[in-house]
Design a protein around this motif. Sequence first.
Motif, mmCIF file in Angstrom:
data_model
loop_
_atom_site.group_PDB
_atom_site.id
_atom_site.type_symbol
_atom_site.label_atom_id
_atom_site.label_comp_id
_atom_site.label_asym_id
_atom_site.label_seq_id
_atom_site.Cartn_x
_atom_site.Cartn_y
_atom_site.Cartn_z
ATOM 1 N N GLN A 138 1.146 -0.972 0.245
ATOM 2 C CA GLN A 138 -0.029 -0.203 0.356
ATOM 3 C C GLN A 138 0.900 1.439 -0.548
ATOM 4 O OE1 GLN A 138 -3.499 0.133 -0.310
ATOM 5 N NE2 GLN A 138 -3.101 -2.368 -0.593
ATOM 6 N N SER A 139 2.149 1.126 0.046
ATOM 7 C CA SER A 139 2.797 2.059 0.785
ATOM 8 C C SER A 139 3.255 3.103 -0.841
ATOM 9 C CB SER A 139 4.204 1.698 1.124
ATOM 10 O OG SER A 139 5.306 2.745 1.090
ATOM 11 N N THR A 140 3.120 4.449 -0.884
ATOM 12 C CA THR A 140 3.744 5.473 -2.051
ATOM 13 C C THR A 140 4.776 6.182 -1.518
ATOM 14 O OG1 THR A 140 1.906 7.150 -0.742
ATOM 15 C CG2 THR A 140 1.067 5.508 -2.750
ATOM 16 N N ARG A 141 5.798 5.416 -0.692
ATOM 17 C CA ARG A 141 7.277 6.573 -0.890
ATOM 18 C C ARG A 141 7.778 5.945 -1.276
ATOM 19 N NH1 ARG A 141 9.093 4.515 5.506
ATOM 20 N NH2 ARG A 141 10.326 5.721 5.017
ATOM 21 N N ARG A 142 9.039 7.285 -1.449
ATOM 22 C CA ARG A 142 9.665 7.534 -2.800
ATOM 23 C C ARG A 142 11.115 6.724 -1.459
ATOM 24 N NH1 ARG A 142 13.445 10.918 -4.730
ATOM 25 N NH2 ARG A 142 13.887 9.813 -7.029
ATOM 26 N N PHE A 143 12.402 5.998 -2.025
ATOM 27 C CA PHE A 143 13.184 5.850 -0.853
ATOM 28 C C PHE A 143 14.715 6.584 -2.808
ATOM 29 C CE2 PHE A 143 11.000 2.547 0.395
ATOM 30 C CZ PHE A 143 11.285 3.080 2.180
ATOM 31 N N VAL A 144 15.253 6.759 -1.154
ATOM 32 C CA VAL A 144 16.794 7.177 -2.128
ATOM 33 C C VAL A 144 17.708 6.415 -2.143
ATOM 34 C CG1 VAL A 144 18.783 8.830 -2.926
ATOM 35 C CG2 VAL A 144 16.229 9.857 -3.030
ATOM 36 N N ILE A 145 18.815 5.733 -2.794
ATOM 37 C CA ILE A 145 19.442 5.000 -2.621
ATOM 38 C C ILE A 145 21.041 5.374 -3.745
ATOM 39 C CG2 ILE A 145 20.596 2.514 -3.014
ATOM 40 C CD1 ILE A 145 17.453 1.194 -2.943
ATOM 41 N N GLY A 146 22.186 5.172 -2.662
ATOM 42 C CA GLY A 146 23.330 5.741 -3.418
ATOM 43 C C GLY A 146 24.089 4.477 -3.441
ATOM 44 N N ALA A 147 24.821 4.403 -4.649
ATOM 45 C CA ALA A 147 25.602 3.526 -5.418
ATOM 46 C C ALA A 147 26.709 3.620 -6.316
ATOM 47 C CB ALA A 147 24.885 2.163 -4.955
ATOM 48 N N PRO A 148 27.669 3.823 -5.842
ATOM 49 C CA PRO A 148 28.876 2.777 -7.644
ATOM 50 C C PRO A 148 27.588 2.585 -8.780
ATOM 51 C CG PRO A 148 30.131 2.510 -5.947
ATOM 52 C CD PRO A 148 28.667 2.983 -5.003
ATOM 53 N N ASP A 149 27.941 3.187 -10.194
ATOM 54 C CA ASP A 149 27.335 2.648 -11.159
ATOM 55 C C ASP A 149 27.302 0.611 -10.831
ATOM 56 O OD1 ASP A 149 29.750 3.513 -12.738
ATOM 57 O OD2 ASP A 149 28.287 2.540 -14.475
ATOM 58 N N GLY A 150 28.708 0.489 -10.759
ATOM 59 C CA GLY A 150 28.575 -1.110 -11.374
ATOM 60 C C GLY A 150 27.975 -1.633 -10.446
ATOM 61 N N ILE A 151 28.278 -0.846 -9.586
ATOM 62 C CA ILE A 151 26.978 -1.575 -7.663
ATOM 63 C C ILE A 151 25.209 -1.216 -8.226
ATOM 64 C CG2 ILE A 151 26.676 -1.621 -5.714
ATOM 65 C CD1 ILE A 151 29.009 -1.355 -5.065
ATOM 66 N N SER A 152 24.889 -0.176 -8.903
ATOM 67 C CA SER A 152 23.399 -0.267 -8.646
ATOM 68 C C SER A 152 22.724 -0.709 -9.928
ATOM 69 C CB SER A 152 23.558 1.630 -8.557
ATOM 70 O OG SER A 152 24.385 1.619 -10.082
ATOM 71 N N SER A 153 24.015 -1.304 -10.832
ATOM 72 C CA SER A 153 23.383 -2.033 -12.201
ATOM 73 C C SER A 153 23.727 -3.350 -11.738
ATOM 74 C CB SER A 153 23.937 -1.637 -13.536
ATOM 75 O OG SER A 153 25.379 -2.008 -13.041
ATOM 76 N N VAL A 154 23.842 -3.474 -10.495
ATOM 77 C CA VAL A 154 23.944 -5.409 -10.667
ATOM 78 C C VAL A 154 22.058 -5.250 -9.296
ATOM 79 C CG1 VAL A 154 24.343 -6.793 -8.779
ATOM 80 C CG2 VAL A 154 26.162 -5.741 -10.651
ATOM 81 N N ILE A 155 22.409 -4.460 -8.213
ATOM 82 C CA ILE A 155 21.038 -4.572 -7.368
ATOM 83 C C ILE A 155 19.773 -4.091 -7.936
ATOM 84 C CG2 ILE A 155 22.934 -4.366 -5.682
ATOM 85 C CD1 ILE A 155 20.381 -1.072 -6.080
ATOM 86 N N LEU A 156 19.959 -3.563 -9.126
ATOM 87 C CA LEU A 156 18.263 -2.884 -9.175
ATOM 88 C C LEU A 156 17.754 -3.851 -10.128
ATOM 89 C CD1 LEU A 156 17.158 0.129 -9.230
ATOM 90 C CD2 LEU A 156 17.899 0.282 -12.274
ATOM 91 N N PRO A 157 17.699 -4.758 -11.265
ATOM 92 C CA PRO A 157 17.025 -5.776 -11.436
ATOM 93 C C PRO A 157 15.950 -6.716 -10.476
ATOM 94 C CG PRO A 157 18.840 -5.586 -13.022
ATOM 95 C CD PRO A 157 19.878 -4.537 -11.812
ATOM 96 N N PRO A 158 17.436 -7.021 -9.763
ATOM 97 C CA PRO A 158 15.966 -7.520 -9.170
ATOM 98 C C PRO A 158 15.360 -6.682 -8.019
ATOM 99 C CG PRO A 158 18.588 -7.755 -8.185
ATOM 100 C CD PRO A 158 18.690 -7.743 -9.745
ATOM 101 N N LEU A 159 15.891 -5.772 -7.414
ATOM 102 C CA LEU A 159 15.191 -4.822 -6.528
ATOM 103 C C LEU A 159 13.817 -4.082 -7.073
ATOM 104 C CD1 LEU A 159 14.340 -3.041 -4.036
ATOM 105 C CD2 LEU A 159 15.913 -1.229 -5.028
ATOM 106 N N LEU A 160 13.650 -4.248 -9.260
ATOM 107 C CA LEU A 160 12.952 -3.554 -9.101
ATOM 108 C C LEU A 160 11.514 -4.731 -9.482
ATOM 109 C CD1 LEU A 160 14.095 -1.690 -12.363
ATOM 110 C CD2 LEU A 160 12.798 -0.354 -10.285
ATOM 111 N N GLY A 161 12.384 -5.799 -9.619
ATOM 112 C CA GLY A 161 11.197 -7.042 -8.896
ATOM 113 C C GLY A 161 10.650 -7.306 -8.482
ATOM 114 N N THR A 162 11.404 -6.757 -7.001
ATOM 115 C CA THR A 162 11.011 -7.068 -6.007
ATOM 116 C C THR A 162 9.586 -5.888 -5.993
ATOM 117 O OG1 THR A 162 12.330 -7.911 -5.085
ATOM 118 C CG2 THR A 162 10.684 -6.531 -3.592
ATOM 119 N N LEU A 163 9.927 -5.115 -6.119
ATOM 120 C CA LEU A 163 9.192 -3.452 -6.240
ATOM 121 C C LEU A 163 7.949 -3.957 -6.542
ATOM 122 C CD1 LEU A 163 11.155 -1.109 -6.601
ATOM 123 C CD2 LEU A 163 9.972 -1.508 -4.318
ATOM 124 N N ARG A 164 8.098 -4.615 -8.028
ATOM 125 C CA ARG A 164 6.784 -4.851 -9.190
ATOM 126 C C ARG A 164 5.906 -5.414 -8.257
ATOM 127 N NH1 ARG A 164 10.323 -4.588 -12.961
ATOM 128 N NH2 ARG A 164 11.184 -6.735 -13.351
#
Length: 327
Positions: free
Chosen positions: A98-124
């Motif tokens: 139900q949440s409509t919050r927005r979170f900000v994650i900081g990371a080097p791009d070599g890390i964010s591009s690794v964690i982002l695909p599975p995180l987006l799957g979790t959010l969907r």
Amino acid sequence: MLKQIDLSRIDLNLLVLFEIVFRERHVGRSAERLHLSSSAVSHGLGRLRALLGDPLFLKTPKGVVPTERALQLSTSVAEILALVRGVVSTATPFDPRQSTRRFVIGAPDGISSVILPPLLGTLRSAAPGIDVGIRQLLPTQGFSVPHLAWKDALKELEDRAMDVAIIPFDDIPVRFHKAILYEEQFVIAFRKGHSFQRNPTLRRFCELEHLVVSHTGNVSGFVDVELAKKGLSRRVALTVPNFMFALSVLAETGLVSALPKRFVEIHGARFDVVAATPPLPLPRFPINAVVPKVAMMDAGLAWLVQSLVPARTGDRPGSRARRMLIR
């Protein structure tokens, strides 16, 4: 006995104002963030100065700078507000669906591009109303020692410029909560069909032209440290500022580059870039999600961190949360 302070006469919004001005270093921008006029912010600062007995912020041509007293207070104010936010958030239990919050994650791009695909799957699947912002984190220029290279990232966390920092650093101060996501190692990446694929020796490695990912343009890195131990060197023909750019260049040239293994596994195929085991030992890096301990009282933030952490060795980042929430 300590003098008792009547808290009923103190406006908690003044601490929020302090937090925003400390972060923005500018009265006008702070007013925009708070949806107030600049004069209202100035008036609030006047009340804060009278309350705390210090100028707190000094005017400069570019905005304001905090006094020494303000710098001392900043961590305590952040902790107080985090506690208050945590208490308030418990009034309505956090529900990711139900949440409509927005979170900000900081990371080097070599890390964010690794964690982002599975995180987006979790959010969907589990939190379709939650939004995420990704900030590029870079080590502080001029420092090779990790605790100095990432000190600015930790400060930004405490200043609430982001909710979570994901960094290749393990010796985190005790005032922070850390959760290891995975351990990264480096491979030698190059375009498919490259001659190094057939002859991945140390001698051939040194003969080739190299690409180094460096936001400062510095050509020397940990690969050069390891080569120097063997009395060897290489030619760095090109530096680029991020890892995704590196893949696109490798795809069109004969250059080779030491890149994070998981990053290449996830994104290399789109560029016809493959990888080989390094012909020399290269260091491994623990990848940690870092949050101020006091901020973990926020149930939503705690959920986000849990969503990033694998349940067991070998899991991809985010897979634990998906399994837990889909069942």
